[in-house]
Motif scaffolding. Structure first.
Motif, PDB file in Angstrom:
ATOM      1  N   PHE A 108      43.550   4.597  54.865  1.00 52.94           N
ATOM      2  CA  PHE A 108      43.082   5.361  53.711  1.00 52.94           C
ATOM      3  C   PHE A 108      42.781   4.446  52.533  1.00 52.94           C
ATOM      4  O   PHE A 108      41.778   4.629  51.832  1.00 52.94           O
ATOM      5  CB  PHE A 108      44.115   6.413  53.302  1.00 52.94           C
ATOM      6  CG  PHE A 108      43.706   7.184  52.086  1.00 52.94           C
ATOM      7  CD1 PHE A 108      42.737   8.168  52.172  1.00 52.94           C
ATOM      8  CD2 PHE A 108      44.271   6.909  50.854  1.00 52.94           C
ATOM      9  CE1 PHE A 108      42.337   8.868  51.049  1.00 52.94           C
ATOM     10  CE2 PHE A 108      43.884   7.604  49.729  1.00 52.94           C
ATOM     11  CZ  PHE A 108      42.917   8.599  49.823  1.00 52.94           C
ATOM     12  N   ALA A 109      43.629   3.459  52.276  1.00 53.28           N
ATOM     13  CA  ALA A 109      43.398   2.524  51.172  1.00 53.28           C
ATOM     14  C   ALA A 109      42.106   1.727  51.388  1.00 53.28           C
ATOM     15  O   ALA A 109      41.309   1.543  50.466  1.00 53.28           O
ATOM     16  CB  ALA A 109      44.588   1.574  51.028  1.00 53.28           C
ATOM     17  N   GLY A 110      41.872   1.272  52.605  1.00 52.24           N
ATOM     18  CA  GLY A 110      40.630   0.553  52.909  1.00 52.24           C
ATOM     19  C   GLY A 110      39.407   1.426  52.734  1.00 52.24           C
ATOM     20  O   GLY A 110      38.391   0.997  52.177  1.00 52.24           O
ATOM     21  N   TRP A 111      39.495   2.683  53.166  1.00 53.83           N
ATOM     22  CA  TRP A 111      38.379   3.617  52.998  1.00 53.83           C
ATOM     23  C   TRP A 111      38.099   3.883  51.522  1.00 53.83           C
ATOM     24  O   TRP A 111      36.951   3.907  51.092  1.00 53.83           O
ATOM     25  CB  TRP A 111      38.712   4.914  53.734  1.00 53.83           C
ATOM     26  CG  TRP A 111      37.715   5.990  53.534  1.00 53.83           C
ATOM     27  CD1 TRP A 111      36.498   6.109  54.130  1.00 53.83           C
ATOM     28  CD2 TRP A 111      37.828   7.108  52.669  1.00 53.83           C
ATOM     29  NE1 TRP A 111      35.856   7.237  53.691  1.00 53.83           N
ATOM     30  CE2 TRP A 111      36.650   7.866  52.781  1.00 53.83           C
ATOM     31  CE3 TRP A 111      38.822   7.543  51.795  1.00 53.83           C
ATOM     32  CZ2 TRP A 111      36.455   9.032  52.062  1.00 53.83           C
ATOM     33  CZ3 TRP A 111      38.609   8.704  51.082  1.00 53.83           C
ATOM     34  CH2 TRP A 111      37.436   9.426  51.232  1.00 53.83           C
ATOM     35  N   ALA A 112      39.138   4.066  50.713  1.00 55.71           N
ATOM     36  CA  ALA A 112      38.967   4.332  49.283  1.00 55.71           C
ATOM     37  C   ALA A 112      38.359   3.131  48.564  1.00 55.71           C
ATOM     38  O   ALA A 112      37.464   3.287  47.727  1.00 55.71           O
ATOM     39  CB  ALA A 112      40.311   4.705  48.659  1.00 55.71           C
ATOM     40  N   ILE A 113      38.807   1.940  48.878  1.00 52.81           N
ATOM     41  CA  ILE A 113      38.244   0.742  48.248  1.00 52.81           C
ATOM     42  C   ILE A 113      36.788   0.561  48.654  1.00 52.81           C
ATOM     43  O   ILE A 113      35.941   0.203  47.835  1.00 52.81           O
ATOM     44  CB  ILE A 113      39.091  -0.497  48.610  1.00 52.81           C
ATOM     45  CG1 ILE A 113      40.448  -0.412  47.924  1.00 52.81           C
ATOM     46  CG2 ILE A 113      38.371  -1.788  48.221  1.00 52.81           C
ATOM     47  CD1 ILE A 113      41.442  -1.449  48.391  1.00 52.81           C
ATOM     48  N   TYR A 114      36.466   0.841  49.899  1.00 53.08           N
ATOM     49  CA  TYR A 114      35.080   0.717  50.360  1.00 53.08           C
ATOM     50  C   TYR A 114      34.168   1.703  49.625  1.00 53.08           C
ATOM     51  O   TYR A 114      33.060   1.365  49.233  1.00 53.08           O
ATOM     52  CB  TYR A 114      35.010   0.950  51.873  1.00 53.08           C
ATOM     53  CG  TYR A 114      33.615   0.917  52.424  1.00 53.08           C
ATOM     54  CD1 TYR A 114      32.969  -0.298  52.627  1.00 53.08           C
ATOM     55  CD2 TYR A 114      32.929   2.085  52.738  1.00 53.08           C
ATOM     56  CE1 TYR A 114      31.682  -0.343  53.124  1.00 53.08           C
ATOM     57  CE2 TYR A 114      31.648   2.053  53.229  1.00 53.08           C
ATOM     58  CZ  TYR A 114      31.026   0.838  53.428  1.00 53.08           C
ATOM     59  OH  TYR A 114      29.748   0.795  53.913  1.00 53.08           O
ATOM     60  N   ASN A 115      34.623   2.928  49.424  1.00 52.24           N
ATOM     61  CA  ASN A 115      33.788   3.949  48.785  1.00 52.24           C
ATOM     62  C   ASN A 115      33.725   3.828  47.272  1.00 52.24           C
ATOM     63  O   ASN A 115      32.672   4.077  46.678  1.00 52.24           O
ATOM     64  CB  ASN A 115      34.280   5.350  49.154  1.00 52.24           C
ATOM     65  CG  ASN A 115      33.839   5.750  50.529  1.00 52.24           C
ATOM     66  OD1 ASN A 115      32.736   5.433  50.943  1.00 52.24           O
ATOM     67  ND2 ASN A 115      34.703   6.418  51.248  1.00 52.24           N
ATOM     68  N   TRP A 116      34.833   3.499  46.620  1.00 54.10           N
ATOM     69  CA  TRP A 116      34.865   3.517  45.162  1.00 54.10           C
ATOM     70  C   TRP A 116      35.123   2.153  44.549  1.00 54.10           C
ATOM     71  O   TRP A 116      35.268   2.047  43.332  1.00 54.10           O
ATOM     72  CB  TRP A 116      35.933   4.503  44.684  1.00 54.10           C
ATOM     73  CG  TRP A 116      35.584   5.905  45.043  1.00 54.10           C
ATOM     74  CD1 TRP A 116      34.500   6.609  44.614  1.00 54.10           C
ATOM     75  CD2 TRP A 116      36.295   6.764  45.919  1.00 54.10           C
ATOM     76  NE1 TRP A 116      34.494   7.857  45.169  1.00 54.10           N
ATOM     77  CE2 TRP A 116      35.595   7.983  45.985  1.00 54.10           C
ATOM     78  CE3 TRP A 116      37.450   6.637  46.664  1.00 54.10           C
ATOM     79  CZ2 TRP A 116      36.015   9.051  46.748  1.00 54.10           C
ATOM     80  CZ3 TRP A 116      37.872   7.706  47.418  1.00 54.10           C
ATOM     81  CH2 TRP A 116      37.161   8.889  47.457  1.00 54.10           C
ATOM     82  N   GLY A 117      35.163   1.114  45.325  1.00 51.26           N
ATOM     83  CA  GLY A 117      35.430  -0.218  44.807  1.00 51.26           C
ATOM     84  C   GLY A 117      34.156  -0.964  44.439  1.00 51.26           C
ATOM     85  O   GLY A 117      33.063  -0.385  44.379  1.00 51.26           O
ATOM     86  N   PRO A 118      34.261  -2.255  44.168  1.00 52.59           N
ATOM     87  CA  PRO A 118      33.100  -3.055  43.811  1.00 52.59           C
ATOM     88  C   PRO A 118      32.088  -3.116  44.948  1.00 52.59           C
ATOM     89  O   PRO A 118      32.424  -2.966  46.119  1.00 52.59           O
ATOM     90  CB  PRO A 118      33.677  -4.443  43.555  1.00 52.59           C
ATOM     91  CG  PRO A 118      35.143  -4.324  43.637  1.00 52.59           C
ATOM     92  CD  PRO A 118      35.489  -3.003  44.176  1.00 52.59           C
ATOM     93  N   GLY A 119      30.843  -3.336  44.579  1.00 48.63           N
ATOM     94  CA  GLY A 119      29.774  -3.434  45.565  1.00 48.63           C
ATOM     95  C   GLY A 119      28.465  -2.940  44.980  1.00 48.63           C
ATOM     96  O   GLY A 119      28.319  -2.800  43.771  1.00 48.63           O
TER      97      GLY A 119
END
Length: 82
Positions: free
Chosen positions: A18-29
């Motif tokens: 879940f943490a990896g999915w959240a960072i991928y969707n709402w993190g830098p990029g």
């Protein structure tokens, strides 16, 4: 293996997923946005590069591409970031 240990391992794996999915969707990029171009006075779709400015805060750093400049570099003043 005890049932409690198995449940703890599964819960840990799910939490990491879940943490990896959240960072991928709402993190830098790179994020696609629709903005109003201040130079041409029309709507445009831009790909904005977001970076982490401070802990937990994203900053729009650059414009990677613009629908008004297809295939070319984004060499305008990039006032649409404001």
């Amino acid at each position: 293996m005890d049932n409690g240990v198995a449940v703890a391992i599964v819960a840990g794996v799910l939490a990491l997923a879940f943490a990896g999915w959240a960072i991928y969707n709402w993190g830098p990029g790179v994020k696609r946005r629709t903005v109003h171009c201040p130079e041409k006075k029309v709507p445009a779709e831009v790909d904005v590069v977001q970076k982490e400015g401070s802990f937990g805060a994203l900053v729009d750093a650059d414009v990677a591409s613009c629908s008004l400049l297809p295939g070319g570099p984004v060499d305008c003043g990039k006032e649409c970031l404001r």
